[in-house]
Design a protein around this motif. Structure first.
Motif, PDB file in Angstrom:
ATOM      1  N   HIS A  29       0.807  -1.225   0.000  1.00  0.00           N
ATOM      2  CA  HIS A  29       0.000   0.000   0.000  1.00  0.00           C
ATOM      3  C   HIS A  29       0.838   1.274   0.000  1.00  0.00           C
ATOM      4  O   HIS A  29       0.576   2.189  -0.805  1.00  0.00           O
ATOM      5  N   PRO A  30       1.857   1.410   0.863  1.00  0.00           N
ATOM      6  CA  PRO A  30       2.657   2.641   0.825  1.00  0.00           C
ATOM      7  C   PRO A  30       3.352   2.865  -0.520  1.00  0.00           C
ATOM      8  O   PRO A  30       3.624   4.008  -0.893  1.00  0.00           O
ATOM      9  N   ARG A  31       3.630   1.790  -1.239  1.00  0.00           N
ATOM     10  CA  ARG A  31       4.304   1.903  -2.527  1.00  0.00           C
ATOM     11  C   ARG A  31       3.335   2.257  -3.659  1.00  0.00           C
ATOM     12  O   ARG A  31       3.762   2.720  -4.716  1.00  0.00           O
ATOM     13  N   MET A  32       2.040   2.002  -3.436  1.00  0.00           N
ATOM     14  CA  MET A  32       1.069   2.131  -4.524  1.00  0.00           C
ATOM     15  C   MET A  32      -0.007   3.182  -4.300  1.00  0.00           C
ATOM     16  O   MET A  32      -0.722   3.533  -5.237  1.00  0.00           O
ATOM     17  N   GLN A  33      -0.137   3.694  -3.106  1.00  0.00           N
ATOM     18  CA  GLN A  33      -1.304   4.507  -2.774  1.00  0.00           C
ATOM     19  C   GLN A  33      -1.408   5.796  -3.592  1.00  0.00           C
ATOM     20  O   GLN A  33      -2.517   6.298  -3.829  1.00  0.00           O
ATOM     21  N   ASP A  34      -0.285   6.331  -4.047  1.00  0.00           N
ATOM     22  CA  ASP A  34      -0.334   7.598  -4.770  1.00  0.00           C
ATOM     23  C   ASP A  34      -0.122   7.458  -6.276  1.00  0.00           C
ATOM     24  O   ASP A  34       0.013   8.458  -6.982  1.00  0.00           O
ATOM     25  N   LEU A  35      -0.098   6.225  -6.782  1.00  0.00           N
ATOM     26  CA  LEU A  35       0.125   6.024  -8.212  1.00  0.00           C
ATOM     27  C   LEU A  35      -1.111   6.415  -9.018  1.00  0.00           C
ATOM     28  O   LEU A  35      -2.235   6.114  -8.627  1.00  0.00           O
ATOM     29  N   ASP A  36      -0.890   7.089 -10.166  1.00  0.00           N
ATOM     30  CA  ASP A  36      -2.018   7.443 -11.024  1.00  0.00           C
ATOM     31  C   ASP A  36      -2.109   6.547 -12.255  1.00  0.00           C
ATOM     32  O   ASP A  36      -2.948   6.755 -13.129  1.00  0.00           O
ATOM     33  N   VAL A  37      -1.211   5.551 -12.337  1.00  0.00           N
ATOM     34  CA  VAL A  37      -1.283   4.524 -13.379  1.00  0.00           C
ATOM     35  C   VAL A  37      -1.120   3.165 -12.702  1.00  0.00           C
ATOM     36  O   VAL A  37      -0.677   3.082 -11.559  1.00  0.00           O
ATOM     37  N   GLU A  38      -1.472   2.111 -13.443  1.00  0.00           N
ATOM     38  CA  GLU A  38      -1.348   0.777 -12.871  1.00  0.00           C
ATOM     39  C   GLU A  38       0.096   0.279 -12.903  1.00  0.00           C
ATOM     40  O   GLU A  38       0.825   0.513 -13.864  1.00  0.00           O
ATOM     41  N   GLU A  39       0.478  -0.407 -11.837  1.00  0.00           N
ATOM     42  CA  GLU A  39       1.745  -1.131 -11.779  1.00  0.00           C
ATOM     43  C   GLU A  39       1.464  -2.562 -11.344  1.00  0.00           C
ATOM     44  O   GLU A  39       0.557  -2.799 -10.533  1.00  0.00           O
ATOM     45  N   PHE A  40       2.249  -3.476 -11.861  1.00  0.00           N
ATOM     46  CA  PHE A  40       2.100  -4.884 -11.498  1.00  0.00           C
ATOM     47  C   PHE A  40       3.391  -5.350 -10.837  1.00  0.00           C
ATOM     48  O   PHE A  40       4.470  -5.235 -11.421  1.00  0.00           O
ATOM     49  N   HIS A  41       3.290  -5.856  -9.618  1.00  0.00           N
ATOM     50  CA  HIS A  41       4.453  -6.273  -8.843  1.00  0.00           C
ATOM     51  C   HIS A  41       4.375  -7.762  -8.514  1.00  0.00           C
ATOM     52  O   HIS A  41       3.269  -8.315  -8.355  1.00  0.00           O
ATOM     53  N   ILE A  42       5.533  -8.376  -8.395  1.00  0.00           N
ATOM     54  CA  ILE A  42       5.599  -9.744  -7.887  1.00  0.00           C
ATOM     55  C   ILE A  42       6.305  -9.735  -6.542  1.00  0.00           C
ATOM     56  O   ILE A  42       7.203  -8.914  -6.303  1.00  0.00           O
ATOM     57  N   LEU A  43       5.895 -10.624  -5.663  1.00  0.00           N
ATOM     58  CA  LEU A  43       6.523 -10.790  -4.353  1.00  0.00           C
ATOM     59  C   LEU A  43       6.964 -12.241  -4.249  1.00  0.00           C
ATOM     60  O   LEU A  43       6.133 -13.149  -4.171  1.00  0.00           O
ATOM     61  N   LEU A  44       8.261 -12.449  -4.272  1.00  0.00           N
ATOM     62  CA  LEU A  44       8.831 -13.788  -4.258  1.00  0.00           C
ATOM     63  C   LEU A  44       9.227 -14.157  -2.843  1.00  0.00           C
ATOM     64  O   LEU A  44       9.876 -13.367  -2.145  1.00  0.00           O
ATOM     65  N   MET A  45       8.862 -15.366  -2.408  1.00  0.00           N
ATOM     66  CA  MET A  45       9.067 -15.769  -1.016  1.00  0.00           C
ATOM     67  C   MET A  45       9.659 -17.166  -0.918  1.00  0.00           C
ATOM     68  O   MET A  45       9.611 -17.946  -1.877  1.00  0.00           O
TER      69      MET A  45
END
Length: 228
Positions: free
Chosen positions: A118-134
């Motif tokens: 959320h802190p990384r995406m809350q102010d974006l005005d376009v879509e971003e797609f992220h992966i989280l590898l665990m």
């Protein structure tokens, strides 16, 4: 006659190649130090030179780290630059021993994924797609933005996603993207993409934890909605 360089060494004396092939743990202390100094003398390879230095320290790295630049310069073939390199490596070893292991984020739930992203995406005005590898304990290995797109969608290459999972030895993966509109409801394309990722993970034996859609204040989880 010039100093022996790595390319002059016999095959079994090339620690760089051995490290690349077998891993750093397979090399002796002399071989690791030889990689740092790079060359020996006309009569000794770098590995042999470091064996001589270590022998003078009773093969104890702590003793080596207590030597001064002048002490090391007493060995033929070691000048100021090599002496400084050796002592810098010893100091890094001491500092690493004093530091605690890095604490990895635990992302085993949709809420945890949302709170992390959320802190990384809350102010974006376009879509971003992220992966989280665990890893298998849901501890984060790597988080990466795979694509940065338009207002309503972003293009995602499944091959890139799976390549990153394999290269990072991930056994668990979650994906996440934002909806700048604030609507958490997934689109048909979101559904199709989720299904394609699920199938790819099944083939590669990676556990697909979730696809989380993030807005500023709410999220949608495919896992929580029983769709994975």
């Amino acid at each position: 006659m010039s100093n022996l360089t790595i390319t002059d060494w016999a095959e079994e004396d090339r620690p760089r190649e051995r490290l690349e092939r077998l891993g750093a743990e397979a090399l002796s202390n002399a071989e690791l130090l030889a990689i740092l100094i790079g060359s020996g003398t006309p009569k000794m390879s770098a590995v042999e030179l470091m064996k001589v230095v270590l022998a003078a320290c009773h093969n104890n790295l702590n003793t080596l780290g207590k030597m001064s630049i002048k002490d090391l310069e007493n060995f033929k073939g070691i000048g100021p630059a090599k002496a400084i390199t050796i002592l810098a490596a010893c100091e890094l070893g001491k500092r690493r021993a004093r530091e605690k292991a890095e604490i990895r984020e635990d992302l085993g739930s949709a809420t945890a994924v949302y709170n992390y992203m959320h802190p990384r995406m809350q102010d974006l005005d376009v879509e971003e797609f992220h992966i989280l590898l665990m890893n298998q304990n849901f501890k984060l290995i790597k988080e990466e933005c795979i694509s940065h797109g338009g207002i309503t969608e972003t293009a995602v290459d499944i091959r890139i996603i799976m390549k990153e999972a394999i290269l990072n030895n991930a056994t668990v993966m979650a994906v996440c993207h934002n909806h700048p509109s604030g609507n958490t409801r997934p689109s048909r394309e979101d559904d199709r993409l989720t299904d394609r990722i699920r199938k790819a993970c099944e083939i590669m034996r990676v556990y697909f934890l979730d696809h989380v859609i993030v807005t500023d204040g709410a999220y949608y989880s495919y896992r929580e909605q029983g769709r994975l």
